[in-house]
Design an enzyme around this catalytic site. Structure first.
Site, PDB file in Angstrom:
ATOM      1  N   THR A 210       0.851  -1.200   0.000  1.00  0.00           N
ATOM      2  CA  THR A 210       0.000   0.000   0.000  1.00  0.00           C
ATOM      3  C   THR A 210       0.882   1.244   0.000  1.00  0.00           C
ATOM      4  O   THR A 210       2.083   1.156  -0.284  1.00  0.00           O
ATOM      5  CB  THR A 210      -0.992  -0.054   1.191  1.00  0.00           C
ATOM      6  OG1 THR A 210      -1.921   1.030   1.061  1.00  0.00           O
ATOM      7  CG2 THR A 210      -0.307   0.035   2.542  1.00  0.00           C
ATOM      8  N   ASN A 211       0.314   2.398   0.279  1.00  0.00           N
ATOM      9  CA  ASN A 211       1.097   3.635   0.304  1.00  0.00           C
ATOM     10  C   ASN A 211       0.618   4.503   1.471  1.00  0.00           C
ATOM     11  O   ASN A 211      -0.290   4.109   2.207  1.00  0.00           O
ATOM     12  CB  ASN A 211       0.967   4.373  -1.031  1.00  0.00           C
ATOM     13  CG  ASN A 211      -0.477   4.663  -1.361  1.00  0.00           C
ATOM     14  OD1 ASN A 211      -1.142   5.446  -0.691  1.00  0.00           O
ATOM     15  ND2 ASN A 211      -0.995   4.009  -2.397  1.00  0.00           N
ATOM     16  N   LYS A 212       1.232   5.674   1.625  1.00  0.00           N
ATOM     17  CA  LYS A 212       0.987   6.461   2.840  1.00  0.00           C
ATOM     18  C   LYS A 212      -0.211   7.406   2.750  1.00  0.00           C
ATOM     19  O   LYS A 212      -0.419   8.234   3.628  1.00  0.00           O
ATOM     20  CB  LYS A 212       2.249   7.256   3.194  1.00  0.00           C
ATOM     21  CG  LYS A 212       3.319   6.342   3.783  1.00  0.00           C
ATOM     22  CD  LYS A 212       4.716   6.902   3.683  1.00  0.00           C
ATOM     23  CE  LYS A 212       4.993   8.061   4.585  1.00  0.00           C
ATOM     24  NZ  LYS A 212       6.402   8.504   4.482  1.00  0.00           N
ATOM     25  N   SER A 213      -1.012   7.280   1.709  1.00  0.00           N
ATOM     26  CA  SER A 213      -2.160   8.198   1.590  1.00  0.00           C
ATOM     27  C   SER A 213      -3.126   8.010   2.763  1.00  0.00           C
ATOM     28  O   SER A 213      -3.479   6.889   3.114  1.00  0.00           O
ATOM     29  CB  SER A 213      -2.903   7.898   0.280  1.00  0.00           C
ATOM     30  OG  SER A 213      -4.145   8.563   0.288  1.00  0.00           O
TER      31      SER A 213
END
Ligand code: CTP
Length: 403
Positions: A210-213
């Site tokens: 995933t990512n940090k959004s």
């Protein structure tokens, strides 16, 4: 500037034990910048005092005693005419019935009859009273006249019984008030799809890429579009945020799910605002069982995930009228954003530098430069994500007017 600021809200409190929650609502509205005039029915006064409301709003709270004062003959008209919204909360079955039938026998019901502003009703009554055919008929009559409703919820009542009739909690009611205030705004009649959050690509049943959004900017955009009167679908990757009241929430975990949800939601809509951080790469194979340490360190091969905006760009006549993208960059911000603007056939792109601590992923503020398809550029100062969302929605409204 918040949608509440300088708005004149007339809060009619009637005789339910939930009246104490209306004090919290009055306080939240006042803190948000609204001017809140409270009227208590005689039964409401048995549960809470006008002083409670005066203390949180800083304004006089009215009761039936004021009906017979010196300015009695104009008070109800004045209150009803100066308001942007009349909120009856909590509204008993009795007041609901009076409003439906045009009965005017106390300051609350007289004011409701004299009011020329939109009305929002948040019913609160014990089990059985809301479901009663008489109440249901009154609700139908009021709805037909364009009265907005918030709740009632299902749950446990003060009586100990469980059923439908619970007063909606103040934070949610605030969302309904926001929605009612937004009706008729610049995006009235417009359908807007907003995406938010970071997608999750599974590795095995417990792990994801995933990512940090955080989803904050996308959620703020959905709220701003609702505030402007738009009809909003929020295609949301997993986040811990509470969706704005009034948005149709479409959950989408992976890039593939987001692609499918966006294509389904955005056919023929007025605008797509693509704030989600969609995975560019995903594991080529998803393990059916949890990968075990004893089997050694896995080699995870990645493949390209679908690009949602590229797919939307290829839609031809089914493409939303306006498409807005975001560019999250850690270097060469404007050059990279310009390339994305063109390659994804966007009308506007909001570029933000994620290397700054006060902007981008997770922060409450953003420093955005807007790049338009016609070559214009607009640098916005550091601002809250809510404010940035308001600006973007204002620009969207202009783009919709001019395209
Ligand atoms: N986007 C998308 N589908 C993807 C990746 C991104 O629709 N698979 C959208 C984002 O929602 C955003 C815009 O494309 O509105 C730009 O996203 P960004 O991650 O900044 O750029 P990428 O397209 O991933 O390009 P790069 O790898 O060069 O940064």
């Amino acid at each position: 500037m918040s949608i509440f600021s300088e708005k004149h809200i007339l809060l009619a409190v009637t005789g339910s034990i939930a009246a104490y929650k209306a004090a919290d609502l009055a306080s939240k509205l006042t803190q948000a910048g609204a001017l809140v005039d409270v009227i208590l029915s005689p039964a409401a006064e048995k549960f809470v005092s006008p002083l409670t409301f005066q203390s949180v709003t800083g304004r006089k709270a009215f009761t039936d005693a004021d009906l017979w004062g010196g300015e009695a003959h104009i008070l109800h008209v004045g209150l009803g005419h100066s308001a942007d919204l009349l909120v009856a909360a909590p509204c008993t079955a009795n007041t609901l019935a009076k409003m439906a039938q045009g009965i005017a026998d106390n300051l609350v019901s007289i004011t409701a009859l004299a009011a020329r502003c939109p009305i929002l009703v948040a019913p609160a009554m014990d089990v059985g009273m809301f479901e009663h055919p008489a109440t249901q008929e009154n609700v139908r009559i009021l709805r037909e006249r364009g009265v907005h409703f918030a709740g009632p919820d299902e749950g446990r009542m003060a009586s100990g019984l469980v059923g439908r009739g619970r007063f909606v909690e103040p934070p949610e009611l605030l969302g309904h008030i926001r929605l009612a205030l937004g009706f008729g705004g610049k995006l009235a009649g417009k359908k807007i799809v907003v995406t938010a959050g970071g997608t999750q690509e599974p590795i095995d049943p417990v792990r994801v890429v995933t990512n940090k959004s955080s989803g904050k900017q996308g959620y703020a955009l959905a709220q701003a579009a609702l505030d402007a009167g738009g009809t909003v679908s929020l295609v949301a990757a997993p986040t811990s945020l509470t969706p704005p009241v009034g948005a149709k929430v479409v959950p989408a975990r992976t890039a593939q799910e987001m692609l499918e949800a966006v294509l389904a939601e955005s056919a023929g809509v007025d605008a797509l605002v693509m704030a989600a951080a969609v995975a560019d790469f995903r594991p080529k194979k998803v393990a059916g069982n949890k990968l075990k340490k004893r089997d050694g360190i896995p080699q995870i091969e990645l493949e390209a995930a679908p690009d949602v905006l590229l797919a939307v760009a290829g839609l031809g006549s089914g493409r939303p009228r306006i498409v807005i993208g975001f560019a999250a960059e850690s270097r060469d911000l404007l050059e990279n954003a310009e390339v994305k603007l063109k390659s994804k056939n966007l009308d506007m792109i909001a570029a933000n530098d994620i290397s700054a601590v006060d902007a981008g992923f997770g922060a409450d503020t953003n420093r955005i430069t807007l790049l338009y398809a016609d070559g214009r550029r607009e640098s916005l100062p550091l601002m809250g994500k809510d404010e940035a969302a308001e600006v973007i929605v204002k620009r969207l409204a202009v783009l919709l007017e001019t395209k």
